[in-house]
Write a protein that holds these residues in place. Structure first.
Motif, PDB file in Angstrom:
ATOM      1  N   THR A  57       3.691  -4.621   6.801  1.00  0.00           N
ATOM      2  CA  THR A  57       3.375  -5.998   6.426  1.00  0.00           C
ATOM      3  C   THR A  57       4.122  -6.996   7.293  1.00  0.00           C
ATOM      4  O   THR A  57       3.527  -7.961   7.808  1.00  0.00           O
ATOM      5  CB  THR A  57       3.714  -6.227   4.941  1.00  0.00           C
ATOM      6  N   VAL A  78       0.116  -8.234   2.854  1.00  0.00           N
ATOM      7  CA  VAL A  78       0.542  -7.034   2.156  1.00  0.00           C
ATOM      8  C   VAL A  78      -0.616  -6.057   1.955  1.00  0.00           C
ATOM      9  O   VAL A  78      -0.434  -4.829   1.984  1.00  0.00           O
ATOM     10  CB  VAL A  78       1.212  -7.393   0.811  1.00  0.00           C
ATOM     11  N   ALA A 114       6.238  -2.370   3.433  1.00  0.00           N
ATOM     12  CA  ALA A 114       6.995  -3.557   3.841  1.00  0.00           C
ATOM     13  C   ALA A 114       7.087  -3.657   5.358  1.00  0.00           C
ATOM     14  O   ALA A 114       6.940  -4.746   5.936  1.00  0.00           O
ATOM     15  CB  ALA A 114       8.391  -3.518   3.221  1.00  0.00           C
ATOM     16  N   PRO A 117       7.140   2.503  -0.541  1.00  0.00           N
ATOM     17  CA  PRO A 117       7.313   1.047  -0.569  1.00  0.00           C
ATOM     18  C   PRO A 117       7.866   0.484   0.738  1.00  0.00           C
ATOM     19  O   PRO A 117       7.433  -0.577   1.200  1.00  0.00           O
ATOM     20  CB  PRO A 117       8.305   0.844  -1.726  1.00  0.00           C
ATOM     21  N   TRP A 123       3.643  -2.333  -4.512  1.00  0.00           N
ATOM     22  CA  TRP A 123       3.142  -3.553  -3.875  1.00  0.00           C
ATOM     23  C   TRP A 123       1.848  -4.116  -4.468  1.00  0.00           C
ATOM     24  O   TRP A 123       1.423  -5.196  -4.073  1.00  0.00           O
ATOM     25  CB  TRP A 123       2.960  -3.307  -2.386  1.00  0.00           C
ATOM     26  N   TYR A 159       0.265  -7.968  -4.248  1.00  0.00           N
ATOM     27  CA  TYR A 159      -1.093  -8.203  -3.741  1.00  0.00           C
ATOM     28  C   TYR A 159      -1.908  -9.015  -4.737  1.00  0.00           C
ATOM     29  O   TYR A 159      -2.669  -9.924  -4.353  1.00  0.00           O
ATOM     30  CB  TYR A 159      -1.781  -6.874  -3.455  1.00  0.00           C
TER      31      TYR A 159
END
Length: 445
Positions: A397, A407, A394, A390, A262, A266
């Motif tokens: 977020t 994020v 997610a 990951p 991520w 970002y």
């Protein structure tokens, strides 16, 4: 005896096990295995630079593409780690590596012939299976070539291939794609297909180099029954180390993969970095991981030489604490790109833990179980880290913080939860690790 490697008596004189003497061939072996490690990370990561053209040519959506990038590789890589470790403990490790390198190289090239999601998924499955052969066998071979007091540095140098391979994939992937696009590639094939072929085929030339590497003749493994005897009872007897230690490794893997997955988003969403510069930015900062792997391994060996008790776990606890602080600082306090990169530089310098962790595994585990125990490490960091890291970002977020623009908050939440849990688990594993190391020293294994 080692083919082409010398041995000597342990420096403490208490153990009946002869310790290897480091020779030129020992470092040549490290160089060959390092090259193979770098190649494996290039092959697994090159796809991330070709997402859009693959989607367009095969008519895929984001979910299908994410499965190809993560799940298709990670699931089979993790699932086959322990079977490959079993094979490396039972059969000649050089042949396990040779077949693995050749297999994943052919599979990477086969990605270039895929004409559908299913075909590409099968090729990615095969890449994961082939790459699962390298880590357990390679680290076990290094454990036979270097004395325990120098394992940290040796394994750290080998482990830096993970950072180098990831960085090189970002740094050279773009130019390779541009070059293939410029020269026109091969008639009937898209640019991304030709890139897969070019990246995969060198492994077929590199694979035979493994037979230069010396391998200890394991006289204790004379039959299949002897190779398997006692592994699961040994795990059960040492659960007080196995459970907390590998749980800690899993949480450490979560933060590593969460950030790796991520950070590009970002940089573009929050820091305003141009998409064309993201690869170079991340690749450059990840190169610091090379220093971290080597320096961390050297520092652990220095602690051991000074008689520091529980040196490996003390290092893992301290390094992970610094990595956690720097990771949180990057997303809580950095108000500019330069500030963010400074925090991330500290993170990539301190997060490399593979060398000290696998050195500890080889100190506490019987030699006949080395490959399988290392495979459990691979399973923990990849099955949990690559899949949960990951996805956790997610979820935080979208579900907790309210959308893709948050994020950074998602990454922060994963760090804030995972790092303390990992530290607690490392601390809980200390007493059992101490007992196991003493037992192995007395046994001369």
């Amino acid at each position: 005896m080692l083919d082409g490697a010398a041995t000597s008596v342990n420096e403490d004189g208490k153990s009946g096990r002869p310790e290897p003497v480091v020779t030129t061939i020992s470092w040549i072996a490290i160089a060959i295995l390092l090259l193979m490690t770098i190649l494996s990370y290039i092959d697994r990561n090159i796809m991330s630079l070709m997402v859009d053209p693959i989607k367009a040519d095969l008519g895929l959506d984001d979910i299908q593409m994410s499965l190809l990038l993560g799940f298709a590789f990670a699931l089979f890589y993790a699932m086959f780690s322990v079977p490959m470790g079993w094979a490396a403990d039972r059969f000649p490790r050089r042949w396990v590596i040779f077949l693995g390198v050749g297999g994943w190289s052919l599979a990477t090239a086969a990605c270039g012939f895929a004409g559908s999601f299913g075909q590409l998924a099968v090729a990615r499955f095969a890449v994961g299976i082939g790459e699962a052969a390298l880590t357990p066998a390679a680290y076990a071979i290094v454990g036979e070539l270097f004395p325990r007091r120098r394992l940290g540095l040796a394994l750290g140098i080998l482990a830096m291939g993970t950072a180098a391979g990831s960085a090189i994939a970002f740094l050279i992937g773009g130019p390779i794609i541009a070059w293939v696009d410029h020269v026109g590639g091969i008639s009937g094939f898209a640019t991304w297909q030709v890139v897969f072929m070019l990246v995969g085929l060198p492994g077929l030339l590199i694979a035979p180099l493994i037979f230069i590497v010396p391998e200890k003749r394991r006289a204790h493994v004379t039959t299949h029954a002897q190779a398997d005897q006692g592994f699961f009872p040994w795990i059960g007897q040492n659960w007080a180390f196995i459970v907390p230690f590998f749980t800690a490794i899993s949480f450490a893997g979560i933060i590593s993969y969460a950030l790796g997955a991520w950070l590009p988003a970002y940089l573009t969403r929050t820091m305003g970095v141009d998409v064309s510069k993201v690869g170079l930015t991340i690749g450059s900062i990840q190169l610091l991981g090379i220093i971290g792997f080597v320096a961390g391994g050297w520092f652990v060996d220095w602690m051991v030489s000074r008689g520091v008790r529980d040196a490996h776990l003390r290092y893992l606890i301290g390094a992970l604490a610094l990595a956690g602080i720097s990771g949180l600082g990057a997303f809580l306090f950095a108000d500019s790109l330069n500030a963010l990169l400074i925090w991330l530089a500290l993170f990539y310098l301190t997060i490399p833990f593979t060398g000290p962790a696998i050195a500890l595994v080889q100190i506490v585990a019987p030699r006949r179980f080395h490959s399988r125990t290392i495979a459990i490490y691979t399973l923990a960091i990849n099955m949990v880290g690559m899949m949960a890291g990951p996805t956790s970002v997610a979820w935080f977020t979208e579900e907790v913080f309210g959308g893709p623009q948050h994020v950074g908050s998602g990454i922060t939440a994963v760090f804030a939860i995972s790092v303390p849990l990992a530290l607690i688990c490392f601390i809980l594993s200390i007493p059992a690790a101490r007992r196991m190391a003493e037992r192995q020293a007395l046994a001369g294994d």
